[in-house]
Structure formats: C-alpha cells, structure tokens
Design a protein around this motif. Structure first.
Motif, PDB file in Angstrom:
ATOM      1  N   LEU A  42       7.082  46.009  55.550  1.00 38.14           N
ATOM      2  CA  LEU A  42       5.988  46.930  55.285  1.00 38.14           C
ATOM      3  C   LEU A  42       4.788  46.637  56.178  1.00 38.14           C
ATOM      4  CD1 LEU A  42       4.942  49.238  53.519  1.00 38.14           C
ATOM      5  CD2 LEU A  42       4.185  47.518  51.862  1.00 38.14           C
ATOM      6  N   THR A  96      14.329  46.929  53.234  1.00 37.16           N
ATOM      7  CA  THR A  96      13.088  47.701  53.210  1.00 37.16           C
ATOM      8  C   THR A  96      12.886  48.455  54.512  1.00 37.16           C
ATOM      9  OG1 THR A  96      12.097  46.087  51.714  1.00 37.16           O
ATOM     10  CG2 THR A  96      10.596  47.565  52.869  1.00 37.16           C
ATOM     11  N   LEU A 147      12.340  52.417  54.940  1.00 35.47           N
ATOM     12  CA  LEU A 147      11.202  53.004  55.641  1.00 35.47           C
ATOM     13  C   LEU A 147      11.655  53.923  56.768  1.00 35.47           C
ATOM     14  CD1 LEU A 147       8.839  49.892  55.830  1.00 35.47           C
ATOM     15  CD2 LEU A 147       8.513  51.932  54.425  1.00 35.47           C
TER      16      LEU A 147
END
Length: 320
Positions: A31, A281, A285
C-alpha cells in the motif's frame, strides 16, 4: 503437566497472531509503495516524495513523544541502554536501511522496473533472513538452519520470481539489481536489530521514532547531494490525490508492528508472512486499477499462490 507444556498453547496463539501481523506488514508495504509511487509521479524529483513520507512520519512521532510520558521515557532510555550494555550502538541504526532502500528505489526502479525491483528486494530479504536468524541478531536468539526453513525460503523466492514473469522483464541491468538485492538483505538486519531495540526500551513507537530519525538523516543527505549535482525545480507535488500524502502512517504502523512480531517469529518466518501479504495486496491493488488490470496474467496469480504456500508451510513448521 510441566510449566513449559502449559505455556505451549499460549505461545502457539501468540505466534499465530504474529504471523497475521507479518502478513499485514506486507500489505502495508504494498500500500505504501502505491501511495509513495503516486506522489512521486506528481513531484519534480522522486526524493521529494520520500522526504515527505519520512519527514511527516517523524513529525507525527515527535509530537507523540512530547505528549505521551511513557513514550518520552522510552526515547530517553535509548542512550542509557547503549551506555549500560543492553544495546550496542550499531543496533540503533536500523533506520539507515529504510533511507537506503528508498534511495535504491528512486535510482533502480526507472532502470529495471517495479517487478524486478520487488523480486530483488524480497529475494535479498528472504535469503539474508536465514543468516540473520542463525547468527542470533534478533531479540529471540539464534534459530537453527533446518531443511524446512531453507526450503520454504527458496519456495518464497520462487513465488516472487514466477509472479514477475508476467511483466516481460526484457534485458536486465545487473548493477541496479545487485544494489537492490543488497538493500533487501539490509531489511532483514533492520528487522532483527529493531526487535532488540524494542525489547530493550519496551515501546515499539520509540523504536519507530528512532528509525524515522535516521531514515530522514539519510534522505536529507541524498537531497543535498542531488541539489549540488543536479540543480532544478524543488517545488511541492502538484495535483496528487489526497491519499497520496498518507505514506507516513503506513511506515509508522509497519515498523512498530515489525519491532514486536519479529521477536515472536524470527526474521525468516516474519519475512515469509510479509512476502505473502505484500504480493496478495499488490495483486488486489493492480486488479482494482483499470490501467494495470490487463497486465495481470496467470504467472502473477501462480506466483502469489506459491508465496502463500511458503508462508503457511513455514508457519506450520515453526509452530511444530
């Protein structure tokens, strides 16, 4: 029933929570990479985005240190821990690695791309973790080098490599790859010494403050060097979305959680869980981004699955 036997279920539960935390730390890395990368695209120089991420994080932590007595006491205890032998001076320099990693990113990613950069970082981190654990650099002491630990580490690296095959790497510039690999190895050392600092002062946020301080020192030095060698615009990023300014909270949470979880798992097992979280993740994304979604193919999904298998297998082996 012996005391050790009674403690085993509690230890297993703690290890399970720590493994989930490691997965979460990997998610935070992915992130933060997206956040800082977006801010960098709106900056005249990449180092400006890095300085904002570290500088704003240091400002937030400094305010916390000034307002929270226990945290302020833990920060003051850092030099005392060095003087009385609870820590060695070099164990307090883990934040330098964070600054060096960002420096490697700003130089290497434009040359070798994000996929190969991630492969080199995670490969260096995972393989170096075996030596770091064996040497006992972390607060939990030495961990034996077993066939299972080596096997799962190599499986994790294979998963990262397979996931990169879907990006079409082309010809490789090996010097940036080697520098990035070394920076990844440094992360394993950073996690180990941060765990020792946290055990000495008892406050993960104090360890985090120290990391941000030394990371800022590195980045300020790089910024000064850039200003001398390449004069130009130093304006603030323009037109970036609001969430692109939130890299600091991700970094704060990552370092604070790492300082606790590495003591419970060791550097290698923590790194494997982190790799799984980062890849999964990052995949999510990319799938959510219409501009990147068409590049997500079978190799990426297979690589993520392999890394998840490595993390789960290592977790089962460690708990046994």
């Amino acid at each position: 029933m012996t005391q050790a036997t009674r403690a085993t279920p509690q230890h297993a539960r703690t290890s399970g929570v720590a493994l989930v935390a490691a997965f979460g730390c990997g998610a935070l890395i992915a992130l933060q990479s997206r956040i800082n990368g977006t801010l960098s695209q709106h900056s005249p120089r990449a180092v400006i985005a890095a300085l904002w991420s570290f500088g704003s994080g240091l400002a937030i932590l400094t305010v916390a240190v000034l307002l929270v007595p226990r945290l302020r006491s833990a920060v003051r205890d850092l030099p005392r821990a060095v003087r009385d032998g609870r820590l060695r001076w070099w164990q307090c320099l883990g934040g330098l690695v964070g600054g060096m990693l960002v420096a490697a990113q700003t130089w290497a990613v434009p040359v070798i791309g994000v996929a190969i950069f991630s492969v080199a970082v995670l490969g260096g981190q995972t393989l170096a973790a075996i030596g770091v654990d064996r040497a006992g650099l972390g607060s939990s002491g030495p961990h034996p080098v077993t066939a299972a630990r080596v096997g799962f580490a190599l499986l994790a690296v294979a998963g990262v490599v397979v996931s990169s095959l879907g990006h079409g790497v082309g010809s490789l510039a090996w010097l940036p790859v080697l520098v990035t690999f070394a920076a990844g190895a440094g992360i394993a050392v950073q996690q180990a010494v941060n765990a020792r600092v946290n055990r000495a002062v008892g406050q993960p946020l104090a360890t985090t403050w120290q990391n941000f301080l030394f990371g800022c020192v590195v980045l300020v030095g790089l910024a000064l060097g850039s200003a001398v060698t390449r004069p130009g615009d130093w304006g603030w990023p323009q037109g970036a979305p609001w969430w692109a300014w939130l890299g600091a909270p991700c970094g704060i949470a990552f370092i604070a959680i790492t300082a606790w979880a590495v003591h419970e798992l060791g550097v290698l097992l923590f790194g494997l869980g982190s790799v799984a979280g980062q890849l999964l993740t990052a995949l999510g994304l990319d799938l959510a981004d219409p501009g990147v979604r068409p590049d997500i193919g079978t190799p990426v999904v297979v690589g993520v699955a392999i890394s998840l298998l490595a993390a789960l297998g290592a977790g089962v082996a460690a708990r046994r």
